[in-house]
Design an enzyme around this catalytic site. Sequence first.
Site, PDB file in Angstrom:
ATOM      1  N   GLY A  30      26.234  50.684  42.033  1.00  0.00           N
ATOM      2  CA  GLY A  30      27.598  51.072  41.697  1.00  0.00           C
ATOM      3  C   GLY A  30      28.613  50.076  42.220  1.00  0.00           C
ATOM      4  O   GLY A  30      28.288  49.216  43.049  1.00  0.00           O
ATOM      5  N   PRO A  31      29.850  50.155  41.740  1.00  0.00           N
ATOM      6  CA  PRO A  31      30.885  49.235  42.205  1.00  0.00           C
ATOM      7  C   PRO A  31      31.167  49.425  43.694  1.00  0.00           C
ATOM      8  O   PRO A  31      30.769  50.427  44.296  1.00  0.00           O
ATOM      9  CB  PRO A  31      32.111  49.628  41.347  1.00  0.00           C
ATOM     10  CG  PRO A  31      31.564  50.435  40.222  1.00  0.00           C
ATOM     11  CD  PRO A  31      30.337  51.095  40.722  1.00  0.00           C
ATOM     12  N   GLU A  45      62.565  45.449  33.052  1.00  0.00           N
ATOM     13  CA  GLU A  45      61.710  46.622  33.261  1.00  0.00           C
ATOM     14  C   GLU A  45      62.053  47.739  32.273  1.00  0.00           C
ATOM     15  O   GLU A  45      61.164  48.503  31.860  1.00  0.00           O
ATOM     16  CB  GLU A  45      61.842  47.121  34.698  1.00  0.00           C
ATOM     17  CG  GLU A  45      61.461  46.103  35.754  1.00  0.00           C
ATOM     18  CD  GLU A  45      60.064  45.554  35.549  1.00  0.00           C
ATOM     19  OE1 GLU A  45      59.207  46.275  34.992  1.00  0.00           O
ATOM     20  OE2 GLU A  45      59.825  44.388  35.916  1.00  0.00           O
ATOM     21  N   HIS A  55      60.060  47.136  29.140  1.00  0.00           N
ATOM     22  CA  HIS A  55      58.683  47.632  29.266  1.00  0.00           C
ATOM     23  C   HIS A  55      58.634  49.142  29.078  1.00  0.00           C
ATOM     24  O   HIS A  55      57.753  49.672  28.381  1.00  0.00           O
ATOM     25  CB  HIS A  55      58.129  47.278  30.651  1.00  0.00           C
ATOM     26  CG  HIS A  55      57.740  45.844  30.810  1.00  0.00           C
ATOM     27  ND1 HIS A  55      56.913  45.190  29.929  1.00  0.00           N
ATOM     28  CD2 HIS A  55      58.065  44.927  31.772  1.00  0.00           C
ATOM     29  CE1 HIS A  55      56.738  43.946  30.337  1.00  0.00           C
ATOM     30  NE2 HIS A  55      57.434  43.759  31.460  1.00  0.00           N
ATOM     31  N   ASP A  79      53.074  38.916  32.686  1.00  0.00           N
ATOM     32  CA  ASP A  79      52.879  39.656  31.437  1.00  0.00           C
ATOM     33  C   ASP A  79      52.193  38.795  30.387  1.00  0.00           C
ATOM     34  O   ASP A  79      51.274  39.244  29.681  1.00  0.00           O
ATOM     35  CB  ASP A  79      54.225  40.146  30.897  1.00  0.00           C
ATOM     36  CG  ASP A  79      54.946  41.047  31.882  1.00  0.00           C
ATOM     37  OD1 ASP A  79      54.246  41.742  32.645  1.00  0.00           O
ATOM     38  OD2 ASP A  79      56.184  41.045  31.889  1.00  0.00           O
ATOM     39  N   GLY A 105      32.842  50.533  47.080  1.00  0.00           N
ATOM     40  CA  GLY A 105      33.695  51.639  47.487  1.00  0.00           C
ATOM     41  C   GLY A 105      33.380  52.967  46.850  1.00  0.00           C
ATOM     42  O   GLY A 105      34.138  53.929  47.050  1.00  0.00           O
ATOM     43  N   GLY A 128      30.750  54.890  47.454  1.00  0.00           N
ATOM     44  CA  GLY A 128      30.081  55.810  48.359  1.00  0.00           C
ATOM     45  C   GLY A 128      28.586  55.669  48.432  1.00  0.00           C
ATOM     46  O   GLY A 128      27.898  56.632  48.777  1.00  0.00           O
ATOM     47  N   LYS A 129      28.034  54.478  48.152  1.00  0.00           N
ATOM     48  CA  LYS A 129      26.580  54.302  48.206  1.00  0.00           C
ATOM     49  C   LYS A 129      26.066  54.428  49.642  1.00  0.00           C
ATOM     50  O   LYS A 129      25.091  55.141  49.904  1.00  0.00           O
ATOM     51  CB  LYS A 129      26.212  52.939  47.619  1.00  0.00           C
ATOM     52  CG  LYS A 129      26.633  52.755  46.167  1.00  0.00           C
ATOM     53  CD  LYS A 129      26.210  51.416  45.641  1.00  0.00           C
ATOM     54  CE  LYS A 129      26.935  50.267  46.298  1.00  0.00           C
ATOM     55  NZ  LYS A 129      28.382  50.279  46.048  1.00  0.00           N
TER      56      LYS A 129
END
Length: 662
Positions: free
Chosen positions: A218-219, A441, A444, A518, A221, A223-224
């Site tokens: 798993g990626p 902003e 956006h 962007d 962080g 929880g492995k």
Amino acid sequence: MPAQTPVPKPPRKPLNWGSVSKTISFWILVILIPVAFIQFSGRGAEQAPEISYTQYDRELSAGNVAKVNIEAGSAITGEFKKKVLVNRREVSKFNVRLPVEQSEDEVARLRSQNVEIQAQAARASFGTTVLAYLPILLIVAFWIFLFRQMQAGGAKAFSFGKSKAKLLTGDTPKVTFADVAGADEAKVELEEIIEFLKDPQKFTKLGGRLPKGALLVGPPGTGKTLLARAVAGEAGRPFFSMSGSDFVEMFVGVGASRVRDLFEQGKAHAPCIIFIDEIDAVGRHRGAGLGGGHDEREQTLNQLLVEMDGFESNDGVILIAATNRPDVLDPALLRPGRFDRQIIVDAPDLRGREGILKVHVRNKPVAEDVDITMLARGTPGMAGADLANLVNEAALLAARRNHDKVYMVDFEDAKDKVMLGAERKSMVMKDEEKRLTAYHEAGHAICAIKVEGNDPLHKVTIVPRGRALGLAFTLPEDDRVSVTRKQIEARLAMAYGGRTAEELVFGRERVTTGAASDIQQATAIARRYVSQWGLSDKIGPILVGDNEQEVFLGRELQHRREVSERTSQLVDSEVERVIREAYTRALDTLSANLDLLHSVAGSLLERETLTGDEVLALARGEQLPPRAPEPPVQPPTVVAAPATPVKAPKKPLLAGPEPAPA
């Protein structure tokens, strides 16, 4: 919830002077013993007695001196022809020191008596000997120190080939499956392994066998390692834990030796569990690399493969490993019989994030206005470590504001800090730059709510955060595993909303560099739109440039696919077309909502931050309501009454906007 009583710090251990004195005494002996041996090694076992010069002169005149050895011109050792009585003992050797005034003429007297004469330099003093042999002594001391370090406790020499695995005992603080949330499927798989260890008859009576290993993938962080700690707490069996990098050492062959010792310890404690964290450090693909294979690492991997499933079976030893790079592992390591199960520990979904947040806030004083479900909905894509950090940042922020509890506003501000970066409150901008940032902003934000296909607008701000001078970001309503073509094109239009707003309001001559980030993101999305996702009508559903990534271990060198010049030009033209269509769409959207653009920009200049609901209210032509009051700020706790009264500190003001958005 009531606040927890602070845990007192453990007392500092006193210095063990007995151990220090033993260490100092050991090194003094290491230095002094060789020096003393060198100093006194030249002296014979029989010590010649010292006689007076008068007796020596008498025996010399009588012709009873056979030979002498003169040292530095003043000290004489020699032998008599006949034994002489000295201190009631007959001796044949003597030792005498000449007076200074007699030392120059003594050689002539000895020659006249036909005495055999020898001469030697003066014997070095103790300090001179130490200085002369100091380099050799330092080398000897270094090797003694090295061997003591390699003994791992002093019981055995050369024990660096032993495994560094830690055996978790009952004294270790336990983590159970109740402390793990957001990985229900992985918990079920691991609970079955634990049940197999506790009651193997339940499975073996139907012909099942004990799994050899389970790989947690798993990626970072997710929880492995926490799942492995929970297995250790739940299993009730011996649990060995070590890292993949612990096998690697400066000596050749140590890695394989440590693998053998690890499994020997496991077989001695069977049934047991062995956990190897970050196994990709030792399990990488063999026979690959720009500079050839790494023999030491390959020997370690070969030994690990043999121990997991070789000629001899290791019944009762289950290997659990964790990695976030399964693509680099050797295929022989992943086959059934070694790792029978690959357990995916992915980023949690909405329910998983909600469970993780509940685990982390259960021991914290949380206010009644905190909505865990809303927090979980507003943190898509966050892993367990990210959520733990978010809760911790909220608690620290509440403490800095002197709140009696952790309020929802603390969680929201902590979420913005984690996802967007910390506010740069010290940054001051000119009014014109602030106005330009507000329109950027606002562009956006309007594209986000007016272009169909975008996620709901969450917040827009002109408060500088991290490296950005202003931000407008959206959050999906639920977890998403795939994205449609319509959503991608809407995202591109929103990315160019800031640049087109500057051009529409201030003219092309005053367009700034604030849209650099962007443009970078939009160009990357457009290139994947054409070359990887197969959404271009001219290119079609064809993967272009599949091996353009960085070369990994040299394996792609011989398999690289070449792309023709015509295809590359066609891809570039399609990327340009997608970007120009998105730019035109954003410009048309803002031109049709120019009044709303001025309204949102003006509100940003006044309030600095607007929520998605407030922008929607402005789009409906409504007036924004006043802001809700902040949570009460508690005065800091005073330990002793000061001379002057202490006032409660004011809540810090929000930072102003920053220059052209990045």
